[in-house]
Design a protein around this motif. Sequence first.
Motif, PDB file in Angstrom:
ATOM      1  N   GLU A 253       0.884  -1.198  -0.100  1.00 32.99           N
ATOM      2  CA  GLU A 253      -0.101   0.045   0.033  1.00 32.99           C
ATOM      3  C   GLU A 253       0.884   1.338   0.078  1.00 32.99           C
ATOM      4  O   GLU A 253       0.568   2.279  -0.647  1.00 32.99           O
ATOM      5  CB  GLU A 253      -1.018  -0.092   1.149  1.00 32.99           C
ATOM      6  CG  GLU A 253      -1.909  -1.054   1.164  1.00 32.99           C
ATOM      7  CD  GLU A 253      -1.420  -2.556   1.573  1.00 32.99           C
ATOM      8  OE1 GLU A 253      -0.313  -2.577   2.024  1.00 32.99           O
ATOM      9  OE2 GLU A 253      -2.304  -3.291   1.546  1.00 32.99           O
ATOM     10  N   THR A 254       1.839   1.037   0.801  1.00 34.48           N
ATOM     11  CA  THR A 254       2.862   2.344   0.726  1.00 34.48           C
ATOM     12  C   THR A 254       3.542   2.604  -0.460  1.00 34.48           C
ATOM     13  O   THR A 254       3.670   3.577  -0.862  1.00 34.48           O
ATOM     14  CB  THR A 254       3.947   2.208   2.049  1.00 34.48           C
ATOM     15  OG1 THR A 254       3.218   2.079   3.152  1.00 34.48           O
ATOM     16  CG2 THR A 254       4.705   3.449   2.089  1.00 34.48           C
ATOM     17  N   TRP A 255       3.843   1.521  -1.127  1.00 33.33           N
ATOM     18  CA  TRP A 255       4.866   1.545  -2.346  1.00 33.33           C
ATOM     19  C   TRP A 255       4.075   2.134  -3.428  1.00 33.33           C
ATOM     20  O   TRP A 255       4.126   3.027  -4.295  1.00 33.33           O
ATOM     21  CB  TRP A 255       5.361   0.117  -2.725  1.00 33.33           C
ATOM     22  CG  TRP A 255       6.331   0.428  -3.779  1.00 33.33           C
ATOM     23  CD1 TRP A 255       6.290  -0.103  -5.168  1.00 33.33           C
ATOM     24  CD2 TRP A 255       7.683   1.054  -3.747  1.00 33.33           C
ATOM     25  NE1 TRP A 255       7.222   0.262  -5.993  1.00 33.33           N
ATOM     26  CE2 TRP A 255       8.111   0.962  -5.346  1.00 33.33           C
ATOM     27  CE3 TRP A 255       8.423   1.596  -2.886  1.00 33.33           C
ATOM     28  CZ2 TRP A 255       9.338   1.343  -5.600  1.00 33.33           C
ATOM     29  CZ3 TRP A 255       9.765   2.028  -3.240  1.00 33.33           C
ATOM     30  CH2 TRP A 255      10.227   1.930  -4.331  1.00 33.33           C
ATOM     31  N   ARG A 256       2.359   1.460  -3.404  1.00 34.25           N
ATOM     32  CA  ARG A 256       1.649   1.940  -4.587  1.00 34.25           C
ATOM     33  C   ARG A 256       1.487   3.594  -4.381  1.00 34.25           C
ATOM     34  O   ARG A 256       1.318   4.216  -5.371  1.00 34.25           O
ATOM     35  CB  ARG A 256       0.476   1.143  -4.422  1.00 34.25           C
ATOM     36  CG  ARG A 256      -0.734   1.454  -5.589  1.00 34.25           C
ATOM     37  CD  ARG A 256      -2.027   0.792  -5.227  1.00 34.25           C
ATOM     38  NE  ARG A 256      -1.745  -0.652  -5.829  1.00 34.25           N
ATOM     39  CZ  ARG A 256      -2.144  -1.492  -4.501  1.00 34.25           C
ATOM     40  NH1 ARG A 256      -2.303  -1.254  -3.448  1.00 34.25           N
ATOM     41  NH2 ARG A 256      -1.832  -2.918  -4.919  1.00 34.25           N
TER      42      ARG A 256
ATOM     43  N   LYS B  68      14.188   8.876  -1.540  1.00 39.14           N
ATOM     44  CA  LYS B  68      15.446   8.383  -1.368  1.00 39.14           C
ATOM     45  C   LYS B  68      15.138   7.483   0.294  1.00 39.14           C
ATOM     46  O   LYS B  68      15.846   6.603   0.295  1.00 39.14           O
ATOM     47  CB  LYS B  68      16.238   9.578  -1.139  1.00 39.14           C
ATOM     48  CG  LYS B  68      16.330  10.391  -2.302  1.00 39.14           C
ATOM     49  CD  LYS B  68      16.392   9.485  -3.671  1.00 39.14           C
ATOM     50  CE  LYS B  68      16.247  10.453  -4.799  1.00 39.14           C
ATOM     51  NZ  LYS B  68      16.080   9.615  -6.160  1.00 39.14           N
ATOM     52  N   VAL B  69      14.340   8.029   0.929  1.00 42.84           N
ATOM     53  CA  VAL B  69      14.033   7.521   2.308  1.00 42.84           C
ATOM     54  C   VAL B  69      13.354   6.064   2.079  1.00 42.84           C
ATOM     55  O   VAL B  69      13.763   5.267   2.863  1.00 42.84           O
ATOM     56  CB  VAL B  69      13.390   8.207   3.327  1.00 42.84           C
ATOM     57  CG1 VAL B  69      12.958   7.523   4.647  1.00 42.84           C
ATOM     58  CG2 VAL B  69      14.206   9.770   3.713  1.00 42.84           C
ATOM     59  N   VAL B  70      12.487   6.000   1.277  1.00 44.02           N
ATOM     60  CA  VAL B  70      11.776   4.735   1.139  1.00 44.02           C
ATOM     61  C   VAL B  70      12.586   3.815   0.264  1.00 44.02           C
ATOM     62  O   VAL B  70      12.572   2.655   0.712  1.00 44.02           O
ATOM     63  CB  VAL B  70      10.507   4.990   0.187  1.00 44.02           C
ATOM     64  CG1 VAL B  70       9.733   3.632  -0.351  1.00 44.02           C
ATOM     65  CG2 VAL B  70       9.278   5.912   0.858  1.00 44.02           C
ATOM     66  N   SER B  71      13.209   4.312  -0.718  1.00 47.61           N
ATOM     67  CA  SER B  71      14.207   3.329  -1.260  1.00 47.61           C
ATOM     68  C   SER B  71      15.249   2.745  -0.430  1.00 47.61           C
ATOM     69  O   SER B  71      15.813   1.762  -0.425  1.00 47.61           O
ATOM     70  CB  SER B  71      14.931   4.272  -2.518  1.00 47.61           C
ATOM     71  OG  SER B  71      15.839   3.501  -3.254  1.00 47.61           O
ATOM     72  N   SER B  72      15.970   3.779   0.470  1.00 49.66           N
ATOM     73  CA  SER B  72      16.917   3.319   1.502  1.00 49.66           C
ATOM     74  C   SER B  72      16.330   1.993   2.493  1.00 49.66           C
ATOM     75  O   SER B  72      17.074   1.277   2.721  1.00 49.66           O
ATOM     76  CB  SER B  72      17.714   4.270   2.087  1.00 49.66           C
ATOM     77  OG  SER B  72      18.113   5.406   1.481  1.00 49.66           O
ATOM     78  N   PHE B  73      15.216   2.357   2.810  1.00 51.02           N
ATOM     79  CA  PHE B  73      14.512   1.333   3.751  1.00 51.02           C
ATOM     80  C   PHE B  73      14.281   0.142   3.148  1.00 51.02           C
ATOM     81  O   PHE B  73      14.473  -1.031   3.716  1.00 51.02           O
ATOM     82  CB  PHE B  73      13.407   2.146   4.403  1.00 51.02           C
ATOM     83  CG  PHE B  73      12.881   1.113   5.589  1.00 51.02           C
ATOM     84  CD1 PHE B  73      13.206   1.156   6.719  1.00 51.02           C
ATOM     85  CD2 PHE B  73      11.784   0.288   5.206  1.00 51.02           C
ATOM     86  CE1 PHE B  73      12.824   0.232   7.757  1.00 51.02           C
ATOM     87  CE2 PHE B  73      11.095  -0.574   6.354  1.00 51.02           C
ATOM     88  CZ  PHE B  73      11.644  -0.483   7.458  1.00 51.02           C
TER      89      PHE B  73
ATOM     90  N   ASP C 154      22.890   9.460  -5.000  1.00 51.22           N
ATOM     91  CA  ASP C 154      24.364   8.907  -5.657  1.00 51.22           C
ATOM     92  C   ASP C 154      24.869   7.472  -4.766  1.00 51.22           C
ATOM     93  O   ASP C 154      25.318   6.805  -5.513  1.00 51.22           O
ATOM     94  CB  ASP C 154      25.640   9.798  -5.251  1.00 51.22           C
ATOM     95  CG  ASP C 154      25.431  11.169  -6.075  1.00 51.22           C
ATOM     96  OD1 ASP C 154      24.657  11.168  -6.850  1.00 51.22           O
ATOM     97  OD2 ASP C 154      26.005  12.305  -5.670  1.00 51.22           O
ATOM     98  N   ILE C 155      24.521   7.362  -3.659  1.00 57.09           N
ATOM     99  CA  ILE C 155      24.861   6.307  -2.858  1.00 57.09           C
ATOM    100  C   ILE C 155      23.896   5.164  -3.366  1.00 57.09           C
ATOM    101  O   ILE C 155      24.395   3.804  -3.683  1.00 57.09           O
ATOM    102  CB  ILE C 155      24.792   6.500  -1.318  1.00 57.09           C
ATOM    103  CG1 ILE C 155      25.737   7.427  -0.902  1.00 57.09           C
ATOM    104  CG2 ILE C 155      24.969   5.063  -0.773  1.00 57.09           C
ATOM    105  CD1 ILE C 155      25.498   7.841   0.585  1.00 57.09           C
ATOM    106  N   LEU C 156      22.802   5.502  -3.728  1.00 57.65           N
ATOM    107  CA  LEU C 156      21.863   4.582  -4.134  1.00 57.65           C
ATOM    108  C   LEU C 156      22.134   3.896  -5.430  1.00 57.65           C
ATOM    109  O   LEU C 156      22.066   2.787  -6.025  1.00 57.65           O
ATOM    110  CB  LEU C 156      20.320   4.818  -4.061  1.00 57.65           C
ATOM    111  CG  LEU C 156      19.793   4.956  -2.577  1.00 57.65           C
ATOM    112  CD1 LEU C 156      18.511   5.708  -2.776  1.00 57.65           C
ATOM    113  CD2 LEU C 156      19.693   3.786  -2.118  1.00 57.65           C
TER     114      LEU C 156
END
Length: 476
Positions: free
Chosen positions: A222-225, A269-274, A344-346
Amino acid sequence: MPVFEEAQSHLLTPSMTESAAALTDPSDVSASPSTSHPRESEETLKLCLEVLSYIPPQSTSEVLFTRNINPNDTWLPGGRLRLASSLYEAFGASLEGTRRYSHLREMASLICSNSKARFVEDQEDPEEYMSSFCGTQMRWESLGILFTYWAFSASLTRDTDIDPVGQNVFTGRQMARRFTNCVSKCIDICRKLGAPPNTLFVYVCFRHTLLESNVSGDASLETWRAHAELVAITTFLGLHCIPRTTPYEPSVSSEIKRRLFACVYNIDKVVSSFTGRPPLLNARHVSTPLPLDIDDELLLGDRARLLEVARTPEISDERHFYDNKLKPVTIMRARGMMAFIRNDILDISLGQIHGDVAASLSSITILSPPPPTSSSSAAAEATDFGSKPPPKRSQIIQQLSLLVGFLEWIRPAAPNSELCQTVARIIRHVLDQTLDGPPRGIGGPEDAVVDWGTVDFATDVSNYFNFDLLDTFDWL
């Protein structure tokens, strides 16, 4: 005392089927002045009435707002309070007391009519900007914004109350889930009306993503959608490529666009990092400048004064602080800057090393340390990593111990609590092996510290770092 005791009789309504039946009165329907606005489809009308039936009374709204004061909310200073007060001023007769079908039907028709009209974005006067979506100009985007604030406020309380209809005990978290559903329905209504998307809609989607993260969990579908739709609307409106103009003449609408995109880019970026999933926005496609570091009072005040300050060298985009004050927008700017570093890190962590990335890594030279200086012996151990000594083993252990304490603080009922406990167990296991391992000389390795001076990063970085870890999270 329960938070909502004063509004107990109106706090919750039954399900939509029961609610519509209770609100529907044949005499009301025939007497409804709904002909003043275009009639919506039955499916859309059902959604509209369901959302309106869940609007809390004004007394409850005021209590909820006192529970949630977020100094980092810089979308529009004072916007939520202005929205709420104008809602009850314009529609108080329909929302207080017994809610009649005819009143809610007319209210729904008016809000639908407002939402179909194109929202004028580029307004320079703050009062005109606010008035365009408040009060009798209320839109479904406006109601969606209000429901996000009510939902966050409800999630902050553990008090319980009694549903006067169902006689079920519910918690603030359960009520937050209901309000979150109303936010989703407001978004659906905007889609069904074919309303042109705007920055208000982007803000609703942004807050909806945060709500789903809070209610359903950061790693949930649900969050990702919700986040995916947020990014889609953001790029559709071109908020990622607002050109940098010289000289820049800020206005409340132009700064809101900058602030809104900074929030969207940071949360991406926060969602991707987690989660370890690839980010949906890339810095290579972004040209929108960061918002100016100016006070909210200045933004909403006299425009001539705002333009005067904007022309001063101290207010340039590269400045972190203006007037040496830490403001909510200052925090937003800092998060935006860190988000570009995260990007850049991702790129390196989640992707394959090709082309210019590999060339960049090959150009890094770290095999010899800088010459020692007499100022400090630690400088002799420094590398080209910012000319700072590497972190000490004790510092790493201290930080990991703090992280374990924080993860164990998460309540079992909170989203992702099982994931947090799993991570805590892994970190504890690592610390146990490090601190309680076999003494040197009786079987354990004498040196577990990597000699960075002997590492040839130009050959194969994957020998030393498993970048796939961030993408798979199999170790969990």
